[in-house]
Design a protein around this motif. Structure first.
Motif, PDB file in Angstrom:
ATOM      1  N   MET A 172      10.490 -51.759 -11.684  1.00  0.00           N
ATOM      2  CA  MET A 172       9.033 -51.892 -11.002  1.00  0.00           C
ATOM      3  C   MET A 172       8.377 -53.098 -11.640  1.00  0.00           C
ATOM      4  SD  MET A 172       6.437 -49.179  -9.719  1.00  0.00           S
ATOM      5  CE  MET A 172       7.570 -48.166  -8.671  1.00  0.00           C
ATOM      6  N   SER A 173       7.504 -53.898 -11.052  1.00  0.00           N
ATOM      7  CA  SER A 173       7.053 -54.972 -11.493  1.00  0.00           C
ATOM      8  C   SER A 173       5.671 -54.458 -11.979  1.00  0.00           C
ATOM      9  CB  SER A 173       6.774 -56.009 -10.444  1.00  0.00           C
ATOM     10  OG  SER A 173       5.899 -55.754  -9.614  1.00  0.00           O
ATOM     11  N   ASN A 174       4.896 -55.490 -12.575  1.00  0.00           N
ATOM     12  CA  ASN A 174       3.389 -55.273 -13.050  1.00  0.00           C
ATOM     13  C   ASN A 174       2.468 -55.779 -11.966  1.00  0.00           C
ATOM     14  OD1 ASN A 174       4.435 -54.292 -15.567  1.00  0.00           O
ATOM     15  ND2 ASN A 174       4.436 -56.400 -16.455  1.00  0.00           N
ATOM     16  N   ASN A 175       2.871 -55.752 -10.694  1.00  0.00           N
ATOM     17  CA  ASN A 175       2.004 -56.194  -9.795  1.00  0.00           C
ATOM     18  C   ASN A 175       1.532 -54.958  -9.051  1.00  0.00           C
ATOM     19  OD1 ASN A 175       2.168 -58.932 -10.114  1.00  0.00           O
ATOM     20  ND2 ASN A 175       4.102 -59.027  -9.117  1.00  0.00           N
ATOM     21  N   LEU A 176       0.936 -54.020  -9.638  1.00  0.00           N
ATOM     22  CA  LEU A 176       0.373 -52.938  -9.083  1.00  0.00           C
ATOM     23  C   LEU A 176      -0.952 -53.004  -8.569  1.00  0.00           C
ATOM     24  CD1 LEU A 176       1.580 -49.981 -11.770  1.00  0.00           C
ATOM     25  CD2 LEU A 176       2.674 -51.193  -9.546  1.00  0.00           C
ATOM     26  N   VAL A 177      -1.376 -52.640  -7.334  1.00  0.00           N
ATOM     27  CA  VAL A 177      -2.539 -52.539  -6.898  1.00  0.00           C
ATOM     28  C   VAL A 177      -2.788 -51.141  -6.100  1.00  0.00           C
ATOM     29  CG1 VAL A 177      -2.555 -54.971  -6.559  1.00  0.00           C
ATOM     30  CG2 VAL A 177      -1.851 -53.552  -4.720  1.00  0.00           C
ATOM     31  N   ASP A 178      -4.275 -51.098  -5.747  1.00  0.00           N
ATOM     32  CA  ASP A 178      -4.857 -49.831  -5.058  1.00  0.00           C
ATOM     33  C   ASP A 178      -5.117 -50.186  -3.676  1.00  0.00           C
ATOM     34  OD1 ASP A 178      -4.156 -48.307  -7.277  1.00  0.00           O
ATOM     35  OD2 ASP A 178      -6.269 -48.353  -8.211  1.00  0.00           O
ATOM     36  N   VAL A 179      -5.098 -49.283  -2.794  1.00  0.00           N
ATOM     37  CA  VAL A 179      -5.806 -49.417  -1.430  1.00  0.00           C
ATOM     38  C   VAL A 179      -6.249 -48.031  -1.298  1.00  0.00           C
ATOM     39  CG1 VAL A 179      -3.672 -48.903   0.000  1.00  0.00           C
ATOM     40  CG2 VAL A 179      -5.504 -50.122   0.847  1.00  0.00           C
ATOM     41  N   THR A 180      -7.278 -47.914  -0.382  1.00  0.00           N
ATOM     42  CA  THR A 180      -7.671 -46.614   0.078  1.00  0.00           C
ATOM     43  C   THR A 180      -7.833 -46.683   1.487  1.00  0.00           C
ATOM     44  OG1 THR A 180      -9.267 -46.778  -1.923  1.00  0.00           O
ATOM     45  CG2 THR A 180      -9.694 -45.235   0.215  1.00  0.00           C
ATOM     46  N   VAL A 181      -7.014 -45.522   1.809  1.00  0.00           N
ATOM     47  CA  VAL A 181      -6.851 -45.158   3.199  1.00  0.00           C
ATOM     48  C   VAL A 181      -7.980 -44.514   3.830  1.00  0.00           C
ATOM     49  CG1 VAL A 181      -5.400 -44.445   5.123  1.00  0.00           C
ATOM     50  CG2 VAL A 181      -4.571 -45.708   3.204  1.00  0.00           C
ATOM     51  N   HIS A 182      -8.833 -44.725   4.700  1.00  0.00           N
ATOM     52  CA  HIS A 182      -9.831 -43.809   5.371  1.00  0.00           C
ATOM     53  C   HIS A 182      -9.359 -43.206   6.576  1.00  0.00           C
ATOM     54  CE1 HIS A 182     -13.101 -42.925   8.136  1.00  0.00           C
ATOM     55  NE2 HIS A 182     -13.652 -42.156   6.825  1.00  0.00           N
ATOM     56  N   ILE A 183      -9.232 -42.017   6.692  1.00  0.00           N
ATOM     57  CA  ILE A 183      -8.884 -40.993   7.771  1.00  0.00           C
ATOM     58  C   ILE A 183      -9.844 -40.528   8.585  1.00  0.00           C
ATOM     59  CG2 ILE A 183      -7.492 -39.112   8.712  1.00  0.00           C
ATOM     60  CD1 ILE A 183      -5.636 -39.710   5.946  1.00  0.00           C
ATOM     61  N   ASP A 184      -9.865 -40.882   9.823  1.00  0.00           N
ATOM     62  CA  ASP A 184     -11.310 -40.556  10.475  1.00  0.00           C
ATOM     63  C   ASP A 184     -11.222 -38.951  10.864  1.00  0.00           C
ATOM     64  OD1 ASP A 184     -11.514 -43.485  10.651  1.00  0.00           O
ATOM     65  OD2 ASP A 184     -10.691 -43.405  12.606  1.00  0.00           O
TER      66      ASP A 184
END
Length: 77
Positions: free
Chosen positions: A1-13
């Motif tokens: 696995m690379s070092n290009n880790l990011v976060d995203v937040t998913v909003h569930i309605d």
């Protein structure tokens, strides 16, 4: 696995049961490039996903969630 880790937040309605939230988390974890998935009982509408951007893109994460019949949006792009 690379070092290009990011976060995203998913909003569930929708208001989902703990069991359905767990099913959605598990389905996200099954995707290639996913490092971690977290959904707190204090913020049940928000799921934080850490992923390797070389292997995964946030639109595929969102599609995995919405394919399960819920309405959701990405936060933090």
């Amino acid at each position: 696995m690379s070092n290009n880790l990011v976060d995203v937040t998913v909003h569930i309605d929708e208001d989902l049961s703990p069991e359905v939230r767990l099913t959605i988390e598990d389905s996200i974890r099954a995707l290639d490039g996913i490092v971690s998935v977290h959904n707190s009982t204090r913020t049940p509408h928000l799921t934080v996903v850490e992923y390797d951007m070389d292997e995964m893109d946030p639109q595929r994460i969102l599609k995995r969630v919405t394919d399960q019949g819920v309405h959701a949006e990405l936060i933090g792009l």
